[in-house]
Structures are given as structure tokens and as C-alpha cells.
Motif scaffolding. Sequence first.
Motif, PDB file in Angstrom:
ATOM      1  N   ILE A 196      36.692  42.565 -20.253  1.00  0.00           N
ATOM      2  CA  ILE A 196      37.467  43.817 -20.226  1.00  0.00           C
ATOM      3  C   ILE A 196      38.309  43.949 -21.500  1.00  0.00           C
ATOM      4  O   ILE A 196      38.364  45.019 -22.125  1.00  0.00           O
ATOM      5  N   ILE A 197      38.945  42.858 -21.905  1.00  0.00           N
ATOM      6  CA  ILE A 197      39.786  42.914 -23.121  1.00  0.00           C
ATOM      7  C   ILE A 197      38.930  43.222 -24.352  1.00  0.00           C
ATOM      8  O   ILE A 197      39.284  44.063 -25.188  1.00  0.00           O
ATOM      9  N   ASP A 198      37.774  42.552 -24.454  1.00  0.00           N
ATOM     10  CA  ASP A 198      36.875  42.811 -25.595  1.00  0.00           C
ATOM     11  C   ASP A 198      36.464  44.286 -25.635  1.00  0.00           C
ATOM     12  O   ASP A 198      36.435  44.911 -26.696  1.00  0.00           O
ATOM     13  N   LEU A 199      36.148  44.822 -24.454  1.00  0.00           N
ATOM     14  CA  LEU A 199      35.725  46.227 -24.387  1.00  0.00           C
ATOM     15  C   LEU A 199      36.882  47.154 -24.782  1.00  0.00           C
ATOM     16  O   LEU A 199      36.712  48.096 -25.584  1.00  0.00           O
ATOM     17  N   MET A 200      38.068  46.868 -24.237  1.00  0.00           N
ATOM     18  CA  MET A 200      39.234  47.721 -24.573  1.00  0.00           C
ATOM     19  C   MET A 200      39.509  47.695 -26.070  1.00  0.00           C
ATOM     20  O   MET A 200      39.895  48.712 -26.663  1.00  0.00           O
ATOM     21  N   ASN A 201      39.312  46.541 -26.689  1.00  0.00           N
ATOM     22  CA  ASN A 201      39.552  46.428 -28.131  1.00  0.00           C
ATOM     23  C   ASN A 201      38.570  47.252 -28.952  1.00  0.00           C
ATOM     24  O   ASN A 201      38.819  47.548 -30.120  1.00  0.00           O
ATOM     25  N   GLN A 202      37.452  47.631 -28.347  1.00  0.00           N
ATOM     26  CA  GLN A 202      36.451  48.415 -29.082  1.00  0.00           C
ATOM     27  C   GLN A 202      36.611  49.922 -28.887  1.00  0.00           C
ATOM     28  O   GLN A 202      35.868  50.701 -29.470  1.00  0.00           O
ATOM     29  N   LEU A 203      37.552  50.333 -28.009  1.00  0.00           N
ATOM     30  CA  LEU A 203      37.718  51.773 -27.771  1.00  0.00           C
ATOM     31  C   LEU A 203      38.197  52.450 -29.049  1.00  0.00           C
ATOM     32  O   LEU A 203      38.871  51.837 -29.879  1.00  0.00           O
ATOM     33  N   GLY A 204      37.861  53.729 -29.176  1.00  0.00           N
ATOM     34  CA  GLY A 204      38.089  54.420 -30.441  1.00  0.00           C
ATOM     35  C   GLY A 204      39.549  54.762 -30.699  1.00  0.00           C
ATOM     36  O   GLY A 204      40.333  54.896 -29.766  1.00  0.00           O
ATOM     37  N   PRO A 205      39.914  54.929 -31.978  1.00  0.00           N
ATOM     38  CA  PRO A 205      41.252  55.429 -32.327  1.00  0.00           C
ATOM     39  C   PRO A 205      41.342  56.928 -32.039  1.00  0.00           C
ATOM     40  O   PRO A 205      40.345  57.546 -31.663  1.00  0.00           O
ATOM     41  N   THR A 206      42.516  57.517 -32.230  1.00  0.00           N
ATOM     42  CA  THR A 206      42.664  58.961 -31.997  1.00  0.00           C
ATOM     43  C   THR A 206      41.721  59.723 -32.934  1.00  0.00           C
ATOM     44  O   THR A 206      41.798  59.560 -34.156  1.00  0.00           O
ATOM     45  N   PRO A 207      40.822  60.520 -32.388  1.00  0.00           N
ATOM     46  CA  PRO A 207      39.868  61.235 -33.244  1.00  0.00           C
ATOM     47  C   PRO A 207      40.473  62.525 -33.778  1.00  0.00           C
ATOM     48  O   PRO A 207      41.499  62.977 -33.285  1.00  0.00           O
ATOM     49  N   THR A 219      37.585  47.516  -5.205  1.00  0.00           N
ATOM     50  CA  THR A 219      36.318  47.610  -4.464  1.00  0.00           C
ATOM     51  C   THR A 219      35.124  47.147  -5.308  1.00  0.00           C
ATOM     52  O   THR A 219      33.993  47.138  -4.817  1.00  0.00           O
ATOM     53  N   ASN A 220      35.367  46.796  -6.549  1.00  0.00           N
ATOM     54  CA  ASN A 220      34.250  46.436  -7.436  1.00  0.00           C
ATOM     55  C   ASN A 220      33.753  45.011  -7.231  1.00  0.00           C
ATOM     56  O   ASN A 220      32.681  44.655  -7.726  1.00  0.00           O
ATOM     57  N   LYS A 221      34.526  44.195  -6.554  1.00  0.00           N
ATOM     58  CA  LYS A 221      34.111  42.808  -6.253  1.00  0.00           C
ATOM     59  C   LYS A 221      34.395  42.537  -4.784  1.00  0.00           C
ATOM     60  O   LYS A 221      35.383  43.058  -4.225  1.00  0.00           O
ATOM     61  N   ASP A 222      33.568  41.670  -4.182  1.00  0.00           N
ATOM     62  CA  ASP A 222      33.806  41.323  -2.769  1.00  0.00           C
ATOM     63  C   ASP A 222      35.215  40.771  -2.571  1.00  0.00           C
ATOM     64  O   ASP A 222      35.838  40.995  -1.536  1.00  0.00           O
ATOM     65  N   ASP A 223      35.711  40.043  -3.582  1.00  0.00           N
ATOM     66  CA  ASP A 223      37.037  39.434  -3.437  1.00  0.00           C
ATOM     67  C   ASP A 223      38.143  40.283  -4.063  1.00  0.00           C
ATOM     68  O   ASP A 223      39.263  39.805  -4.259  1.00  0.00           O
ATOM     69  N   GLY A 224      37.821  41.517  -4.405  1.00  0.00           N
ATOM     70  CA  GLY A 224      38.863  42.458  -4.784  1.00  0.00           C
ATOM     71  C   GLY A 224      39.314  42.394  -6.228  1.00  0.00           C
ATOM     72  O   GLY A 224      38.679  41.800  -7.109  1.00  0.00           O
ATOM     73  N   VAL A 225      40.476  43.024  -6.447  1.00  0.00           N
ATOM     74  CA  VAL A 225      40.956  43.270  -7.811  1.00  0.00           C
ATOM     75  C   VAL A 225      41.259  41.969  -8.563  1.00  0.00           C
ATOM     76  O   VAL A 225      41.081  41.897  -9.788  1.00  0.00           O
ATOM     77  N   ARG A 226      41.707  40.932  -7.839  1.00  0.00           N
ATOM     78  CA  ARG A 226      42.021  39.670  -8.546  1.00  0.00           C
ATOM     79  C   ARG A 226      40.746  39.084  -9.144  1.00  0.00           C
ATOM     80  O   ARG A 226      40.726  38.626 -10.298  1.00  0.00           O
ATOM     81  N   ALA A 227      39.682  39.146  -8.363  1.00  0.00           N
ATOM     82  CA  ALA A 227      38.404  38.622  -8.859  1.00  0.00           C
ATOM     83  C   ALA A 227      37.854  39.518  -9.973  1.00  0.00           C
ATOM     84  O   ALA A 227      37.249  39.026 -10.936  1.00  0.00           O
ATOM     85  N   TYR A 228      38.099  40.828  -9.844  1.00  0.00           N
ATOM     86  CA  TYR A 228      37.548  41.758 -10.838  1.00  0.00           C
ATOM     87  C   TYR A 228      38.268  41.623 -12.184  1.00  0.00           C
ATOM     88  O   TYR A 228      37.644  41.310 -13.203  1.00  0.00           O
ATOM     89  N   PHE A 229      39.613  41.810 -12.167  1.00  0.00           N
ATOM     90  CA  PHE A 229      40.363  41.696 -13.428  1.00  0.00           C
ATOM     91  C   PHE A 229      40.373  40.247 -13.918  1.00  0.00           C
ATOM     92  O   PHE A 229      40.260  39.986 -15.119  1.00  0.00           O
ATOM     93  N   GLY A 230      40.537  39.294 -12.967  1.00  0.00           N
ATOM     94  CA  GLY A 230      40.597  37.883 -13.348  1.00  0.00           C
ATOM     95  C   GLY A 230      39.243  37.371 -13.828  1.00  0.00           C
ATOM     96  O   GLY A 230      39.129  36.769 -14.903  1.00  0.00           O
ATOM     97  N   GLY A 231      38.195  37.695 -13.080  1.00  0.00           N
ATOM     98  CA  GLY A 231      36.857  37.180 -13.396  1.00  0.00           C
ATOM     99  C   GLY A 231      36.279  37.783 -14.670  1.00  0.00           C
ATOM    100  O   GLY A 231      35.479  37.158 -15.360  1.00  0.00           O
TER     101      GLY A 231
END
Length: 311
Positions: free
Chosen positions: A246-257, A229-241
Amino acid sequence: MALSPAIRTVAIVGTGVIGRSWAAVFARAGCETRLFDVDPDQLPRARVWLDGQRKPDWGPIVACATVDAALDTAGYVQESGPERLDVKQQLFVDLDRAAPPSAILASSTSAFDMTEIARGLRHPERCIVAHPVNPPHVIPAVEVLGGIRTAVDVVDRTCDLLRAVGQTPVVLKKHVHGFILNRLQFALVREAIHLLQHDVADVEAIDAVVREGLGLRWALLGPFAVADTNKDDGVRAYFGGYEQWIIDLMNQLGPTPSLDGDLIERIGKALDGARGETSRAEVREWRDRMVVEIRRLKADNPVARVGERAQ
Ligand SMILES: NC(=O)c1ccc[n+]([C@@H]2O[C@H](COP(=O)([O-])OP(=O)(O)OC[C@H]3O[C@@H](n4cnc5c(N)ncnc54)[C@H](O)[C@@H]3O)[C@@H](O)[C@H]2O)c1
């Protein structure tokens, strides 16, 4: 509520937070619900709580002095003892010995593999995980998963019973520590602690972003359906676009604290302050009432069935 006629008597072994709530699930569906706890003080406590919940049309609730008495006529047993593998293994030895041959033995374990719990039992084929979300008398999802020796029909019969008592079984294809719920939950909690430790925001702000943001959507749609629901064209446009973003952000998530005492105290103080004069019991009671309201509201919403159809 219609109940599977094959299973009308259920035993709850361990009547703490989860066991007593399971007892409410089965008793309100009309089952005879038999309780056993190794701690003699725990049964009267569970009884007081259940008396506060019960309605005239509930099935009988019977407190038993021994595990044998609780299991004597049970068609389904919901083990809800402490989350320790050695304790669960010993409990299942007792349950396997005491239960009638046709009874299903289910565990509320939050993470363990039924293959390990049932190792060495005479009848591992009737043992299964039925992991609830706290509290199951209010929240319907139950993660269902056998061990390698669990019979297919035990999975089916467990799901039938859970549906018949108003729960929503979700069957996992294979074991993974923590199943789906706790892995998703602690992925989020891990990052919340990381943000706190790095002083990005305070406890109140992090809770507010989930309470007033993410959580509102997740009460209606799962993470994939939200992405759709985050894009008019749906999940393909969201994850694909947004793939690289998204990958850069996931790579910045913290290690186990670490969860050191000072940090836990900081979280505790913040939550005590946020609750003020309101007791924790009152917050729980409000939470449970609101969950029931949300479930009532979304029952009429066709979009909310997306998740149910996906199973
Ligand atoms: N609390 C949660 O949020 C939650 C959510 C989902 C699943 N679970 C799982 O449910 C199970 C129970 O958790 P809980 O939070 O209710 O724990 P709890 O500590 O509140 O209750 C456990 C109960 O088991 C009893 N017990 C201990 N040994 C026993 C034995 N040999 N025979 C019979 N009773 C025995 C204890 O006296 C106690 O009353 C655990 O496996 C836990 O991981 C908990």
C-alpha cells in the motif's frame, strides 16, 4: 417528518443550485422557508424548480425582496452564496445585522474556515459551517463545523435541526480546507486526471472503474469499512498484511496535475459522447432518483449502519 419545534422558520440566502435544494429540504419538513437572492432573475428560477418538487404537505415557501424581509422571523439561516471568502464575509455582516438575536447563521461553504468568515462580526458565536453534498434534498450528509468562537450549543442545535429535517450531520473536530468530502473527492479526481494525462486509460474507462467498481462499495461502506471487508480477518490484516504494498502504491500516486483547456475539452467531449442524446438534466434526474432508491434499499441493511454508528 418531526421538526424541532424551536426552529420553524428558515431563511435561504442565495438560491442557486444549492440554495434551492436546501429550500426543498426545509420546506418538505414543514418549515416556513424564506428565500432571498441578490439576482432578481434567480428567485423565479428557484421557484419554478421548487414548484416541480413540492408536495401538498410542504411548508410555505416565501420569496423575499430584501435580506431583511427573509431573515425577519428566521430561527436558522442557510447562506448559499458564491464560494468567495470576501463575498461570504460581507454576506455574514448583512446576516448578523438582519437576523433575530437567537438565529443560527450557517454557511454552505465548501472549504472556508468559519473563523475567517465570521471575523469581526458582532455575534460570531452563532455562525457555523453546514456544508451539504449536492443536492442536499437527495443526499443527507452535511459537514458541520464551527469557528473558534462558535458556541458549543450552536453546533448541537444545528445538528438537531439537520436531523429533524432528515439530513445526517457529521461534525468535524477542526477546520481543514475542503473539509472531509472535498479532500477525499479531489484526492480521487487528482489521480483520475493524472491517469488520463499519462494515457493510462480514457475518460470512459476511469469513470467505469469508479461507477462499476469502487463506487458500488462506497455507497454502502466508507473506505475504512471497505478495507475491513477486504480480508477475512478484517482491516488489521488488510492494512497490516499489505502495508508495504500500500505504501509503495501511495508513493506512486501523481502530483497535482494542471487543468489546461485542452484537457478539460477532452473530458467534456468524452462525456458528451457518453451521454449521446440524453440531456444533462435527464442524467441529473436519473441520478437523484437512483440515490433515493439506494438510500431506501440500504436503510434495511444492518451493514450499512456501520458508518452511522462510527459517528
Ligand atoms: N454546487 C455544488 O456542488 C456545491 C456543493 C456543496 C456546497 N456548495 C457551496 O454552496 C454555495 C453555493 O453554491 P452554488 O453551486 O449553489 O452556487 P450558485 O452560483 O449556483 O448560486 C449562488 C447564488 O448566490 C446568489 N448571490 C450572490 N451574491 C449574493 C448576495 N450577496 N446575497 C444573496 N444572494 C447572492 C447568486 O445570485 C446565486 O443565485 C457555495 O458556497 C458552494 O461552495 C456547492
